[in-house]
Design a protein around this motif. Structure first.
Motif, PDB file in Angstrom:
ATOM      1  N   LEU A 175       0.829  -1.207   0.000  1.00  0.00           N
ATOM      2  CA  LEU A 175       0.000   0.000   0.000  1.00  0.00           C
ATOM      3  C   LEU A 175       0.865   1.259   0.000  1.00  0.00           C
ATOM      4  O   LEU A 175       0.563   2.241  -0.691  1.00  0.00           O
ATOM      5  CB  LEU A 175      -0.924  -0.002   1.212  1.00  0.00           C
ATOM      6  CG  LEU A 175      -2.222  -0.799   1.084  1.00  0.00           C
ATOM      7  CD1 LEU A 175      -2.927  -0.873   2.438  1.00  0.00           C
ATOM      8  CD2 LEU A 175      -3.142  -0.160   0.046  1.00  0.00           C
ATOM      9  N   ILE A 176       1.925   1.244   0.790  1.00  0.00           N
ATOM     10  CA  ILE A 176       2.833   2.398   0.822  1.00  0.00           C
ATOM     11  C   ILE A 176       3.409   2.649  -0.560  1.00  0.00           C
ATOM     12  O   ILE A 176       3.429   3.791  -1.052  1.00  0.00           O
ATOM     13  CB  ILE A 176       3.957   2.171   1.852  1.00  0.00           C
ATOM     14  CG1 ILE A 176       3.396   2.226   3.277  1.00  0.00           C
ATOM     15  CG2 ILE A 176       5.065   3.213   1.689  1.00  0.00           C
ATOM     16  CD1 ILE A 176       4.398   1.860   4.355  1.00  0.00           C
ATOM     17  N   ALA A 177       3.877   1.589  -1.221  1.00  0.00           N
ATOM     18  CA  ALA A 177       4.457   1.736  -2.554  1.00  0.00           C
ATOM     19  C   ALA A 177       3.419   2.251  -3.545  1.00  0.00           C
ATOM     20  O   ALA A 177       3.727   3.087  -4.416  1.00  0.00           O
ATOM     21  CB  ALA A 177       5.031   0.397  -3.027  1.00  0.00           C
ATOM     22  N   HIS A 178       2.175   1.758  -3.426  1.00  0.00           N
ATOM     23  CA  HIS A 178       1.113   2.204  -4.327  1.00  0.00           C
ATOM     24  C   HIS A 178       0.849   3.700  -4.148  1.00  0.00           C
ATOM     25  O   HIS A 178       0.741   4.449  -5.133  1.00  0.00           O
ATOM     26  CB  HIS A 178      -0.166   1.412  -4.061  1.00  0.00           C
ATOM     27  CG  HIS A 178      -1.357   1.920  -4.816  1.00  0.00           C
ATOM     28  ND1 HIS A 178      -1.495   1.760  -6.179  1.00  0.00           N
ATOM     29  CD2 HIS A 178      -2.464   2.600  -4.396  1.00  0.00           C
ATOM     30  CE1 HIS A 178      -2.632   2.322  -6.570  1.00  0.00           C
ATOM     31  NE2 HIS A 178      -3.235   2.829  -5.515  1.00  0.00           N
ATOM     32  N   HIS A 179       0.762   4.149  -2.891  1.00  0.00           N
ATOM     33  CA  HIS A 179       0.525   5.570  -2.632  1.00  0.00           C
ATOM     34  C   HIS A 179       1.705   6.415  -3.117  1.00  0.00           C
ATOM     35  O   HIS A 179       1.511   7.521  -3.648  1.00  0.00           O
ATOM     36  CB  HIS A 179       0.290   5.813  -1.143  1.00  0.00           C
ATOM     37  CG  HIS A 179      -1.032   5.300  -0.650  1.00  0.00           C
ATOM     38  ND1 HIS A 179      -2.122   5.156  -1.467  1.00  0.00           N
ATOM     39  CD2 HIS A 179      -1.437   4.909   0.593  1.00  0.00           C
ATOM     40  CE1 HIS A 179      -3.150   4.711  -0.769  1.00  0.00           C
ATOM     41  NE2 HIS A 179      -2.753   4.535   0.481  1.00  0.00           N
ATOM     42  N   GLU A 180       2.922   5.920  -2.910  1.00  0.00           N
ATOM     43  CA  GLU A 180       4.093   6.663  -3.375  1.00  0.00           C
ATOM     44  C   GLU A 180       4.080   6.802  -4.892  1.00  0.00           C
ATOM     45  O   GLU A 180       4.365   7.879  -5.431  1.00  0.00           O
ATOM     46  CB  GLU A 180       5.376   5.969  -2.918  1.00  0.00           C
ATOM     47  CG  GLU A 180       5.678   6.139  -1.440  1.00  0.00           C
ATOM     48  CD  GLU A 180       6.983   5.488  -1.041  1.00  0.00           C
ATOM     49  OE1 GLU A 180       7.489   4.651  -1.826  1.00  0.00           O
ATOM     50  OE2 GLU A 180       7.496   5.809   0.050  1.00  0.00           O
ATOM     51  N   ASP A 181       3.752   5.728  -5.590  1.00  0.00           N
ATOM     52  CA  ASP A 181       3.715   5.780  -7.051  1.00  0.00           C
ATOM     53  C   ASP A 181       2.642   6.753  -7.537  1.00  0.00           C
ATOM     54  O   ASP A 181       2.858   7.505  -8.497  1.00  0.00           O
ATOM     55  CB  ASP A 181       3.462   4.385  -7.624  1.00  0.00           C
ATOM     56  CG  ASP A 181       4.647   3.448  -7.427  1.00  0.00           C
ATOM     57  OD1 ASP A 181       5.757   3.954  -7.170  1.00  0.00           O
ATOM     58  OD2 ASP A 181       4.459   2.222  -7.518  1.00  0.00           O
ATOM     59  N   THR A 182       1.469   6.744  -6.891  1.00  0.00           N
ATOM     60  CA  THR A 182       0.394   7.651  -7.297  1.00  0.00           C
ATOM     61  C   THR A 182       0.775   9.102  -7.029  1.00  0.00           C
ATOM     62  O   THR A 182       0.543   9.981  -7.871  1.00  0.00           O
ATOM     63  CB  THR A 182      -0.909   7.306  -6.548  1.00  0.00           C
ATOM     64  OG1 THR A 182      -1.239   5.935  -6.767  1.00  0.00           O
ATOM     65  CG2 THR A 182      -2.055   8.173  -7.031  1.00  0.00           C
ATOM     66  N   ALA A 183       1.382   9.361  -5.858  1.00  0.00           N
ATOM     67  CA  ALA A 183       1.820  10.721  -5.548  1.00  0.00           C
ATOM     68  C   ALA A 183       2.888  11.181  -6.530  1.00  0.00           C
ATOM     69  O   ALA A 183       2.894  12.345  -6.972  1.00  0.00           O
ATOM     70  CB  ALA A 183       2.352  10.778  -4.113  1.00  0.00           C
ATOM     71  N   ARG A 184       3.790  10.258  -6.886  1.00  0.00           N
ATOM     72  CA  ARG A 184       4.842  10.602  -7.848  1.00  0.00           C
ATOM     73  C   ARG A 184       4.241  10.965  -9.207  1.00  0.00           C
ATOM     74  O   ARG A 184       4.671  11.926  -9.861  1.00  0.00           O
ATOM     75  CB  ARG A 184       5.819   9.434  -7.988  1.00  0.00           C
ATOM     76  CG  ARG A 184       7.034   9.757  -8.853  1.00  0.00           C
ATOM     77  CD  ARG A 184       7.934   8.551  -9.007  1.00  0.00           C
ATOM     78  NE  ARG A 184       8.528   8.167  -7.733  1.00  0.00           N
ATOM     79  CZ  ARG A 184       8.203   7.073  -7.063  1.00  0.00           C
ATOM     80  NH1 ARG A 184       7.270   6.251  -7.520  1.00  0.00           N
ATOM     81  NH2 ARG A 184       8.804   6.787  -5.929  1.00  0.00           N
ATOM     82  N   LEU A 185       3.222  10.223  -9.622  1.00  0.00           N
ATOM     83  CA  LEU A 185       2.561  10.517 -10.900  1.00  0.00           C
ATOM     84  C   LEU A 185       1.889  11.891 -10.863  1.00  0.00           C
ATOM     85  O   LEU A 185       1.885  12.620 -11.867  1.00  0.00           O
ATOM     86  CB  LEU A 185       1.534   9.438 -11.230  1.00  0.00           C
ATOM     87  CG  LEU A 185       2.086   8.106 -11.736  1.00  0.00           C
ATOM     88  CD1 LEU A 185       0.968   7.085 -11.874  1.00  0.00           C
ATOM     89  CD2 LEU A 185       2.795   8.292 -13.082  1.00  0.00           C
ATOM     90  N   ALA A 186       1.317  12.252  -9.721  1.00  0.00           N
ATOM     91  CA  ALA A 186       0.703  13.577  -9.592  1.00  0.00           C
ATOM     92  C   ALA A 186       1.745  14.677  -9.790  1.00  0.00           C
ATOM     93  O   ALA A 186       1.499  15.668 -10.492  1.00  0.00           O
ATOM     94  CB  ALA A 186       0.029  13.718  -8.229  1.00  0.00           C
ATOM     95  N   MET A 187       2.929  14.497  -9.197  1.00  0.00           N
ATOM     96  CA  MET A 187       3.972  15.504  -9.353  1.00  0.00           C
ATOM     97  C   MET A 187       4.556  15.509 -10.765  1.00  0.00           C
ATOM     98  O   MET A 187       4.901  16.562 -11.304  1.00  0.00           O
ATOM     99  CB  MET A 187       5.091  15.265  -8.331  1.00  0.00           C
ATOM    100  CG  MET A 187       4.722  15.673  -6.915  1.00  0.00           C
ATOM    101  SD  MET A 187       4.324  17.441  -6.728  1.00  0.00           S
ATOM    102  CE  MET A 187       2.537  17.412  -6.961  1.00  0.00           C
ATOM    103  N   GLU A 188       4.676  14.346 -11.369  1.00  0.00           N
ATOM    104  CA  GLU A 188       5.167  14.290 -12.748  1.00  0.00           C
ATOM    105  C   GLU A 188       4.178  14.964 -13.696  1.00  0.00           C
ATOM    106  O   GLU A 188       4.582  15.589 -14.685  1.00  0.00           O
ATOM    107  CB  GLU A 188       5.418  12.847 -13.155  1.00  0.00           C
ATOM    108  CG  GLU A 188       6.627  12.220 -12.455  1.00  0.00           C
ATOM    109  CD  GLU A 188       6.813  10.753 -12.802  1.00  0.00           C
ATOM    110  OE1 GLU A 188       5.967  10.212 -13.565  1.00  0.00           O
ATOM    111  OE2 GLU A 188       7.784  10.148 -12.327  1.00  0.00           O
ATOM    112  N   THR A 189       2.894  14.850 -13.387  1.00  0.00           N
ATOM    113  CA  THR A 189       1.882  15.546 -14.190  1.00  0.00           C
ATOM    114  C   THR A 189       2.045  17.054 -14.054  1.00  0.00           C
ATOM    115  O   THR A 189       1.981  17.798 -15.045  1.00  0.00           O
ATOM    116  CB  THR A 189       0.469  15.124 -13.763  1.00  0.00           C
ATOM    117  OG1 THR A 189       0.330  13.710 -13.902  1.00  0.00           O
ATOM    118  CG2 THR A 189      -0.591  15.816 -14.609  1.00  0.00           C
ATOM    119  N   ALA A 190       2.262  17.529 -12.832  1.00  0.00           N
ATOM    120  CA  ALA A 190       2.492  18.960 -12.626  1.00  0.00           C
ATOM    121  C   ALA A 190       3.770  19.418 -13.325  1.00  0.00           C
ATOM    122  O   ALA A 190       3.818  20.521 -13.895  1.00  0.00           O
ATOM    123  CB  ALA A 190       2.555  19.266 -11.130  1.00  0.00           C
TER     124      ALA A 190
END
Length: 425
Positions: A175-190
């Motif tokens: 779950l931690i890895a999943h949340h980290e990947d999703t947060a990373r994608l949000a920043m890469e989108t920005a």
């Protein structure tokens, strides 16, 4: 997905105690300096072992390293253990990093997969952390020798108990890895939005960083912090706190100190929430946004925009100029950065309307990242509770003097430990 932990009343007296040496588990360590990992591809150092994973260095365009020493070549299923600085952090070696070379800051444990995973979990427990603290030497940096690691005691519960803990920890970390990947994608989108908007800015719309932001250089070191204080405290930020973050947010910084330590930010000495903290190493610039009053130590620069709504443009502009920032560093391995060096950095700076519009577009993405970082902190607290449970059930570990009769359901060590192989496998 359900993971059932052993009940509180489970019989733990049957947990035998052994050590890596007594169990005949193969161990070794690398010999290269960590600096090589910044310059050459295919090398794993302590910097790259974080949160149960080996992070791939951002130097894939460098020449690969071909080690002539087979004993320091990582194999799939090995456990890589940090011996320097963040001592005791560990991660399994997957196919992605099999064949890479370990530096001297990495210990290698080679045994059966389920036992390697149990050792990875045990190294995170309060009991193991206390043992590590007692074994650490700090001539320059906190260090544990491979000899000490071989002597480390650890409990060996019945296989079903090990499986239950592995299942629980594994699900939490997934779950931690999943949340980290999703947060990373949000920043890469920005980042992608910023790159798109910056490409449309008319030529000549550049300013010096000093014209659009205020900067302060951190001072002092972690060693200079008082051990305890009754005065009001703020977050104290070191370079290592900023490295390898999945997103530029930290729920809780590990150090606290009085307001007068570190770099002083007007007014009042402490840097306000929303300050961008920046540090560097050879792979580029690393940043985080504070959400509480904070102060930077040496090799960290505090940056904040003159206008509140310019924060997201400034953050992503600095992220996009990571290479330019690194060229302005000094000292060994590009780790010394200062406000004076950064003030002359040229940044793309569109009109106020464009910057405000970008803030509106990027703010929801940052809200997602901040929320996920908070969720990650909650999951880590849950993992810590499970690790405390393991320590409590293991009790006080003592070196066994004579073999003791096994209770029913407890496998012999030979059933779960890899046989010792002289000279390495």
């Amino acid at each position: 997905m359900e993971a059932r932990l052993p009940p509180d009343g489970a019989d733990t007296a049957a947990w035998p105690v052994t050590s890596i040496e007594r169990a005949g588990i193969y161990t070794t360590c690398g010999f290269l300096n960590d600096d090589e990992a910044d310059r050459v591809h295919g090398i794993v150092s302590s910097t790259h072992v974080r949160d149960g994973r080996i992070l791939s260095p951002r130097n894939g365009d460098r020449e690969p390293w071909n080690s002539p020493h087979g004993r320091v070549i990582l194999r799939s299923g090995d456990l890589a253990v940090v011996l320097v600085r963040r001592v005791g952090d560990s991660a399994p070696v997957t196919a992605e990093h099999a064949g890479w070379t370990a530096t001297r800051s990495i210990g290698i444990i080679r045994t059966e997969p389920h036992l390697a995973e149990w050792l990875r979990i045990w190294l995170q427990t309060p009991t193991a952390r206390a043992w590590i603290d007692g074994e650490v030497t700090a001539h320059v940096e906190p260090t544990v020798s491979i000899r000490a690691l071989r002597d480390m005691l650890f409990p060996l519960p019945p296989q079903d108990v090990i499986t239950a803990y592995q299942r629980a920890i594994g699900l939490i970390e997934e779950l931690i890895a999943h949340h980290e990947d999703t947060a990373r994608l949000a920043m890469e989108t920005a980042d992608a939005l910023h790159a798109d908007w910056a490409s449309t800015v008319p030529p000549g719309a550049e300013h010096l960083l000093a014209d659009v932001a205020m900067l302060r250089t951190g001072r002092g070191s972690e060693r200079s912090l008082p051990p305890q204080t009754t005065e009001p405290t703020v977050d104290v930020i070191t370079p290592s706190d900023l490295f390898d973050l999945p997103v530029p947010y930290v729920e809780t910084f590990r150090l606290k100190g009085p307001e007068e330590v570190g770099g002083r930010c007007p007014p009042g000495g402490r840097c306000p929430p929303g300050t961008l903290m920046l540090s560097t190493r050879p792979d580029g610039a690393h940043l985080a946004v504070t959400h509480r009053p904070a102060t930077p130590l040496r090799s960290v620069v505090a940056v904040w925009p003159t206008e509140e709504e310019d924060r997201w443009w400034l953050l992503h502009e600095l992220r996009s100029r990571s290479g330019d920032i690194t060229q302005r560093t000094q000292g060994r391995n590009n780790r010394e950065i200062s406000a004076r060096a950064l003030k002359g950095l040229k940044v793309t700076w569109p009109d106020a309307f464009t910057r405000a519009e970008f803030h509106v577009a990027a703010d929801p993405l940052h809200a997602v990242a901040r929320h996920l970082v908070s969720r990650i902190a909650t999951l880590r607290a849950l993992r810590d509770a499970v690790l405390r449970d393991i320590s409590a059930k293991a009790g006080v570990l003592r070196e066994p003097e004579e073999p003791e009769p096994r209770s029913p359901g407890t496998p012999p060590l030979t059933a779960v430990l890899a046989p010792r192989r002289k000279g390495g496998p």
